[in-house]
Design an enzyme around this catalytic site. Structure first.
Site, PDB file in Angstrom:
ATOM      1  N   GLY A  71       0.835  -1.209   0.000  1.00 23.36           N
ATOM      2  CA  GLY A  71       0.000   0.000   0.000  1.00 23.36           C
ATOM      3  C   GLY A  71       0.859   1.244   0.000  1.00 23.36           C
ATOM      4  O   GLY A  71       2.082   1.175   0.151  1.00 23.36           O
ATOM      5  N   GLY A  73       1.079   5.228   1.639  1.00 31.93           N
ATOM      6  CA  GLY A  73       0.584   6.251   2.551  1.00 31.93           C
ATOM      7  C   GLY A  73       0.901   7.607   1.927  1.00 31.93           C
ATOM      8  O   GLY A  73       1.381   7.677   0.790  1.00 31.93           O
ATOM      9  N   LYS A  77       5.828   4.277   1.023  1.00 34.79           N
ATOM     10  CA  LYS A  77       5.288   3.072   0.388  1.00 34.79           C
ATOM     11  C   LYS A  77       5.502   1.914   1.347  1.00 34.79           C
ATOM     12  O   LYS A  77       6.535   1.868   2.032  1.00 34.79           O
ATOM     13  CB  LYS A  77       6.038   2.788  -0.913  1.00 34.79           C
ATOM     14  N   VAL A  78       4.572   0.975   1.359  1.00 36.98           N
ATOM     15  CA  VAL A  78       4.712  -0.169   2.262  1.00 36.98           C
ATOM     16  C   VAL A  78       4.798  -1.450   1.429  1.00 36.98           C
ATOM     17  O   VAL A  78       3.942  -1.691   0.569  1.00 36.98           O
ATOM     18  CB  VAL A  78       3.532  -0.245   3.266  1.00 36.98           C
ATOM     19  N   LYS A  91       8.215  -0.217   5.517  1.00 44.34           N
ATOM     20  CA  LYS A  91       7.657   1.099   5.185  1.00 44.34           C
ATOM     21  C   LYS A  91       8.819   1.998   4.785  1.00 44.34           C
ATOM     22  O   LYS A  91       9.701   2.289   5.599  1.00 44.34           O
ATOM     23  CB  LYS A  91       6.937   1.627   6.425  1.00 44.34           C
ATOM     24  N   ASP A 179      -4.406  10.276  14.712  1.00 42.50           N
ATOM     25  CA  ASP A 179      -4.940   9.951  13.379  1.00 42.50           C
ATOM     26  C   ASP A 179      -5.730   8.638  13.430  1.00 42.50           C
ATOM     27  O   ASP A 179      -5.560   7.752  12.602  1.00 42.50           O
ATOM     28  CB  ASP A 179      -3.790   9.871  12.366  1.00 42.50           C
TER      29      ASP A 179
HETATM   30  P1  AMP Z   1       0.505   3.616   6.054  1.00 39.65           P
HETATM   31  O1  AMP Z   1       1.523   4.430   5.341  1.00 39.65           O
HETATM   32  O2  AMP Z   1       0.966   3.152   7.404  1.00 39.65           O
HETATM   33  O3  AMP Z   1      -0.854   4.290   6.065  1.00 39.65           O
HETATM   34  O4  AMP Z   1       0.318   2.256   5.200  1.00 39.65           O
HETATM   35  C1  AMP Z   1      -0.215   2.243   3.889  1.00 39.65           C
HETATM   36  C2  AMP Z   1      -0.895   0.900   3.634  1.00 39.65           C
HETATM   37  O5  AMP Z   1       0.056  -0.173   3.708  1.00 39.65           O
HETATM   38  C3  AMP Z   1      -1.977   0.552   4.666  1.00 39.65           C
HETATM   39  O6  AMP Z   1      -3.227   1.072   4.328  1.00 39.65           O
HETATM   40  C4  AMP Z   1      -1.984  -0.980   4.628  1.00 39.65           C
HETATM   41  O7  AMP Z   1      -2.775  -1.423   3.536  1.00 39.65           O
HETATM   42  C5  AMP Z   1      -0.519  -1.315   4.336  1.00 39.65           C
HETATM   43  N1  AMP Z   1       0.216  -1.608   5.578  1.00 39.65           N
HETATM   44  C6  AMP Z   1       0.862  -0.720   6.375  1.00 39.65           C
HETATM   45  N2  AMP Z   1       1.440  -1.335   7.402  1.00 39.65           N
HETATM   46  C7  AMP Z   1       1.156  -2.650   7.276  1.00 39.65           C
HETATM   47  C8  AMP Z   1       1.474  -3.832   8.059  1.00 39.65           C
HETATM   48  N3  AMP Z   1       2.218  -3.742   9.165  1.00 39.65           N
HETATM   49  N4  AMP Z   1       1.011  -5.019   7.630  1.00 39.65           N
HETATM   50  C9  AMP Z   1       0.243  -5.103   6.512  1.00 39.65           C
HETATM   51  N5  AMP Z   1      -0.082  -4.035   5.737  1.00 39.65           N
HETATM   52  C10 AMP Z   1       0.363  -2.821   6.109  1.00 39.65           C
END
Ligand code: AMP
Length: 325
Positions: A71, A73, A77-78, A91, A179
């Site tokens: 995903g 943010g 990027k994750v 991340k 948040d």
């Molecule tokens: P974030 O930047 O933390 O909002 O993460 C962006 C997206 O990555 C989230 O909406 C999830 O779909 C995915 N994601 C983030 N952290 C995790 C995690 N620890 N395990 C699985 N998916 C994650």
């Protein structure tokens, strides 16, 4: 033929036979090794992602092998990554803005202090192509905004309770999340693993704000009204955002809509419709809790998350009893 030539030829042929035999032996050994590795990974690892990694992701983040993008943010990027047959979420921060980089480092600092079953834990961190990254515990599931429409009332309540416990823990350490929203709550398929994530804009109460220009951080649809009026914030802003999250998961709608500035005005001035006007099936106990969490005046909200948890547990018990009748 000269005996010396015969001897040289024999030695030469022998050498070739030995080389061929060696090569055949080596190939058989490697095949066995690959097979045993495959057997090991499919035996030890129930995750299909690890057994069939996409072929186009050859890159590594430090010692972690990228499997796929999970995903994006606002600033990072994750990726799903693996190391030693274990899966993690990596991340990677993607901005050059010093303020945002400081915020990312702040997330690392906060996560390092945290250990709670309902908060994503940090495993490792470092730098990749000059960008900081964090390695996080991986949740094999979805975020709450993608699944709440299919959940029962009790399942929703259990998720809210888990997140309330996480918030209670954060607040006891002097940390405000800032948040809280369904997107930042990760839940696995059997609803056992429930984790609060994205501590990117969390603040330790005694820390100075990082924003220089009075910029307000957060997602307007979930933000407490006092934040837009520049009032000093306390943990009750998280209770407000959790209230809006509950409103959304129980009615399938956030209470305020429009452009960001319209939402801000509504957060400050407008009393939202009662959840039961949108979903007549919502239990009255839950409606009462939601409306108390989203009081405009923080003094009229729950004083702390422990009080909210008490009411959530009472509501859960009452709803379970009613369902049995
Ligand atoms: P974030 O930047 O933390 O909002 O993460 C962006 C997206 O990555 C989230 O909406 C999830 O779909 C995915 N994601 C983030 N952290 C995790 C995690 N620890 N395990 C699985 N998916 C994650």
């Amino acid at each position: 033929m000269e005996p010396l030539i015969v001897l040289t030829l024999t030695l030469f042929i022998l050498a070739i036979i030995i080389i061929i035999l060696y090569k055949i032996l080596k190939k058989t050994k490697t095949n066995n090794k690959v097979q045993s590795l495959n057997e090991k990974s499919s035996f030890q690892n129930p995750n299909p992602e690890l057994n069939n990694p996409p072929t186009n992701t050859k890159e590594n983040i430090g010692p972690y092998k990228i499997i796929k993008l999970l995903g994006k943010g606002a600033t990072s990027k994750v990726y799903l990554v693996s190391k030693d047959n274990n899966l993690f979420a990596a991340k990677i921060f993607q901005h050059q803005d010093p303020e945002l980089i400081e915020r990312f480092h702040r997330e690392i600092e906060i996560l390092k202090q945290i250990k709670h079953i309902n908060i994503i834990s940090i495993i490792d961190y470092g730098e990749y192509n000059n960008n900081p990254y964090l390695i996080l515990e991986y949740v094999n599931g979805k975020s709450l905004d993608e699944i709440y429409m299919d959940l029962s009332i009790i399942e929703k309540l259990d998720i809210v309770l888990a997140i309330s416990n996480a918030l209670n823990y954060l607040h006891s350490k002097g940390i405000i999340h800032r948040d809280i929203k369904p997107e930042n709550i990760l839940v696995d398929k059997d609803l056992k693993n429930i984790k609060l994530t994205d501590l990117g804009i969390s603040r330790i109460v005694y820390w100075k704000p990082i924003t220089q220009d009075g910029q307000i951080l957060g997602t307007p649809a979930y933000m407490a009204p006092e934040l837009f009026e520049g009032v000093y914030t306390d943990p009750r802003i998280d209770i407000y955002s959790l209230g809006i999250t509950m409103y959304e998961i129980f009615t399938h709608k956030t209470p305020f809509h429009g452009s960001p500035s319209e939402i801000v005005m509504k957060q400050i001035k407008e009393i939202p419709p009662l959840p039961s006007l949108i979903n007549p099936n919502i239990p009255s106990q839950i409606e009462k809790i939601i409306m108390k969490c989203i009081e405009k005046n923080p003094e009229r909200r729950y004083k702390n998350v422990s009080k909210l948890i008490e009411d959530l547990l009472l509501a859960r018990e009452a709803i379970k009893k009613e369902n049995k009748r």
